[in-house]
Design an enzyme around this catalytic site. Sequence first.
Site, PDB file in Angstrom:
ATOM      1  N   GLU A  41       3.406 -34.228 -16.088  1.00 47.86           N
ATOM      2  CA  GLU A  41       2.742 -35.645 -15.513  1.00 47.86           C
ATOM      3  C   GLU A  41       1.533 -35.689 -16.139  1.00 47.86           C
ATOM      4  O   GLU A  41       0.446 -34.632 -15.634  1.00 47.86           O
ATOM      5  CB  GLU A  41       2.947 -35.997 -14.180  1.00 47.86           C
ATOM      6  CG  GLU A  41       4.243 -36.068 -13.523  1.00 47.86           C
ATOM      7  CD  GLU A  41       4.318 -36.447 -12.087  1.00 47.86           C
ATOM      8  OE1 GLU A  41       5.358 -36.889 -11.581  1.00 47.86           O
ATOM      9  OE2 GLU A  41       3.283 -36.234 -11.497  1.00 47.86           O
ATOM     10  N   ASP A  52      -4.663 -40.966  -3.938  1.00 47.60           N
ATOM     11  CA  ASP A  52      -4.943 -39.398  -4.102  1.00 47.60           C
ATOM     12  C   ASP A  52      -5.623 -38.980  -2.987  1.00 47.60           C
ATOM     13  O   ASP A  52      -6.868 -39.441  -2.694  1.00 47.60           O
ATOM     14  CB  ASP A  52      -5.375 -39.101  -5.523  1.00 47.60           C
ATOM     15  CG  ASP A  52      -4.449 -39.199  -6.602  1.00 47.60           C
ATOM     16  OD1 ASP A  52      -3.209 -38.671  -6.609  1.00 47.60           O
ATOM     17  OD2 ASP A  52      -4.687 -40.494  -7.528  1.00 47.60           O
ATOM     18  N   TYR A 167      11.345 -40.567  -7.906  1.00 44.12           N
ATOM     19  CA  TYR A 167      10.372 -39.914  -7.316  1.00 44.12           C
ATOM     20  C   TYR A 167      10.449 -40.073  -5.845  1.00 44.12           C
ATOM     21  O   TYR A 167      10.119 -41.134  -5.519  1.00 44.12           O
ATOM     22  CB  TYR A 167       9.099 -40.197  -7.909  1.00 44.12           C
ATOM     23  CG  TYR A 167       7.782 -39.256  -7.797  1.00 44.12           C
ATOM     24  CD1 TYR A 167       7.505 -38.922  -6.435  1.00 44.12           C
ATOM     25  CD2 TYR A 167       7.025 -38.712  -8.772  1.00 44.12           C
ATOM     26  CE1 TYR A 167       6.516 -38.014  -6.070  1.00 44.12           C
ATOM     27  CE2 TYR A 167       5.585 -37.882  -8.367  1.00 44.12           C
ATOM     28  CZ  TYR A 167       5.707 -37.726  -7.233  1.00 44.12           C
ATOM     29  OH  TYR A 167       4.534 -36.802  -6.947  1.00 44.12           O
TER      30      TYR A 167
END
Length: 255
Positions: A41, A52, A167
Amino acid sequence: MPFHFQAKPSLVAYVTCGDPDLATTREVIFALIEAGAAVIELGVPFSDPLADGPVIQRASERALKAGTTLENVLKLAAEIRVEAQSTGLIIFSYLNPILRMGLEKFCKVARHAGIDGVLVTDLPVEEAAMYLREMKKNDLAPIFLTAPTSTDERLKKIAQVSSGFVYAVSRTGVTGAQRQLPEDSQKLVKRIRRFTKLPIAVGFGISDAEQFRAVGKYGDAAVIGSAIVQVIERNKRNEARAVKEFIGKLVIRNE
């Protein structure tokens, strides 16, 4: 699609491109491929990476300071593709850099660079019609995040439009290594399997060999992100070697 998840679990490895610079990122990626990563990725640094945790936020800051752009990341992808034909390559980005380039142009350039799929962290599937059209036109796999909080209706929709793999985010919250995997991730994978035969990659927080092996009992691939970025941060001028050693310990197989 070209994602070869032969081992169980296979390794999907995330790097923030341009941290600390693009030449180092290139070395790290080849070290990851040598260590057995099935998919890389390629993280596009962004000024406001909301999904994040602090480790990837700091990496984004360093990469932006080094002048890394989406164009640079796509150029790097093309260089990697020349030397690594069988490794899956994914652009992992927030929507803003893609819109700045232009959706149509981005998809064309990504395909030309040898990218296999794209994961846009902040694009909900419900608002992705135009994006999905351009992705299909350029034979790119759209990959979406699912979470323990996703409704069955949403999981079904994601399963219908996804290709490559799905995912599964192992927990709610931001990225970052954690000591143990929540039970939610296993339940989520079971729920996704009701709607798709695609492989399922489990991510957000996997950081040691025990967690990596545990994912293999119910998922097809384990995504390692923050733990790799942290190794890069802590091993200045020795990043690629340190990453290769870390992955070597992580993915020791039970023969």
